[in-house]
Design an enzyme around this catalytic site. Structure first.
Site, PDB file in Angstrom:
ATOM      1  N   TYR A 108       0.851  -1.195   0.000  1.00  0.00           N
ATOM      2  CA  TYR A 108       0.000   0.000   0.000  1.00  0.00           C
ATOM      3  C   TYR A 108       0.882   1.238   0.000  1.00  0.00           C
ATOM      4  O   TYR A 108       2.102   1.185   0.198  1.00  0.00           O
ATOM      5  CB  TYR A 108      -0.928   0.004   1.223  1.00  0.00           C
ATOM      6  CG  TYR A 108      -0.210   0.210   2.539  1.00  0.00           C
ATOM      7  CD1 TYR A 108      -0.049   1.489   3.068  1.00  0.00           C
ATOM      8  CD2 TYR A 108       0.326  -0.863   3.248  1.00  0.00           C
ATOM      9  CE1 TYR A 108       0.624   1.693   4.263  1.00  0.00           C
ATOM     10  CE2 TYR A 108       1.001  -0.677   4.441  1.00  0.00           C
ATOM     11  CZ  TYR A 108       1.145   0.608   4.949  1.00  0.00           C
ATOM     12  OH  TYR A 108       1.831   0.800   6.128  1.00  0.00           O
ATOM     13  N   CYS A 109       0.268   2.386  -0.227  1.00  0.00           N
ATOM     14  CA  CYS A 109       0.958   3.679  -0.135  1.00  0.00           C
ATOM     15  C   CYS A 109      -0.102   4.703   0.254  1.00  0.00           C
ATOM     16  O   CYS A 109      -0.920   4.436   1.119  1.00  0.00           O
ATOM     17  CB  CYS A 109       1.661   4.024  -1.449  1.00  0.00           C
ATOM     18  SG  CYS A 109       0.571   4.085  -2.889  1.00  0.00           S
TER      19      CYS A 109
END
Length: 293
Positions: free
Chosen positions: A249-250
């Site tokens: 994720y980011c």
């Protein structure tokens, strides 16, 4: 028309240069620009840059802001549903008989995002251009300006693979110990530590390790990192079992796609992108975040 065989999921500029004009190839510019203004940070389509500054000859432009995202989604760049994706991919000239090569003008994160969207939808022959337009120009390749009309497509048959995506419930289950996966944060390291970030709640999801975009891409060349440098950084990913699952994720699922793609190239076979990423997770006041400051 015979299908064009891609040598790998990542192709160099010389391979693409040798295949320009092949009727079995669709080249796609997926660039998006981040802009700071008086009203704050916002995203802009890379279309003007594509038209005026130039693009790989024959490349069509994919709008990740308006077309290849869900305009009614709760967060930026929410992936489109299957019906919308089939329509917009078809409008770009993508069908069952072509190979697709995607690039951008950045560090490859936008191209990786489109690659992930297309591949997860069932577009089997799709690759990234290693180094993108930056490498293309550095290698002395020619550019074209102006609009490139997409080819007339034939049938496009999609068969979505949902294993390439993770949602909030899966991530929550991992955090709570009800599911087993390695969590990888692709945000900048300062965001991971909680020092910076555009959201009121900063930090990373508990149990995550940091493998940011800077660890994936060689900034000098723009190409995907290989060999000892990336392998050493990837070793921070906790072992998730033989062929175990990794969820990346980011902030909005963009840099995450680049890190996830790099992990695939390093041999990981079960890698997923958390589509909502921190835009979704941090918006829930009950979802835990870890700050190191």
């Amino acid at each position: 028309m015979p299908a064009l065989d891609l040598p790998a999921e990542l192709v160099p500029t010389d391979w693409l240069a040798d295949h320009l004009g092949d009727p079995g190839l669709v080249i796609v510019d997926a660039s998006v620009l981040g802009v700071e203004s008086a009203t704050g940070f916002h995203w802009l389509s890379g279309l003007d840059e594509y038209l005026v500054d130039g693009h790989v000859p024959g490349a069509v432009f994919a709008d990740l802001l308006e077309e290849f995202s869900d305009p009614d989604g709760p967060f930026s760049f929410t992936r489109p549903d299957a019906t919308r994706l089939e329509r917009v991919a078809h409008e770009l000239g993508i069908d069952d008989e072509v190979a697709v090569v995607v690039y951008d003008t950045g560090l490859g994160q936008w191209a990786a995002r489109l690659w992930w969207v297309l591949r997860s939808a069932g577009v089997a022959r799709v690759a990234l251009l290693d180094g993108g337009l930056r490498r293309w120009k550095a290698d002395g390749r020619e550019l074209e300006t102006g609009y490139e009309a997409p080819r007339t497509p034939r049938q496009l048959t999609l068969s979505p693979d949902e294993t390439l995506w993770a949602d909030r419930e899966e991530v929550r289950a991992v955090v709570e110990g009800r599911a087993h996966a390695a969590l990888v944060c692709a945000s900048p390291e300062s965001d991971f530590r909680g020092e910076t970030g555009r959201r009121p709640r900063r930090g990373h999801i508990p149990g995550s390790v940091s493998v940011p975009l800077a660890a994936v891409v060689d900034r000098d060349r723009g190409t995907l990192r290989r060999g000892a440098h990336f392998t050493a950084r990837a070793r921070v990913v906790p072992p998730s079992g033989d062929g175990g699952r990794i969820v990346v994720y980011c902030g909005a699922g963009i840099a995450a796609a680049a890190t996830a793609f790099a992990l695939r190239q390093a041999g990981e076979t079960d890698v997923a992108v958390y589509d909502g990423s921190l835009d979704e997770w941090a918006a829930d006041p009950e979802a835990p975040l870890v700050s190191l400051v």
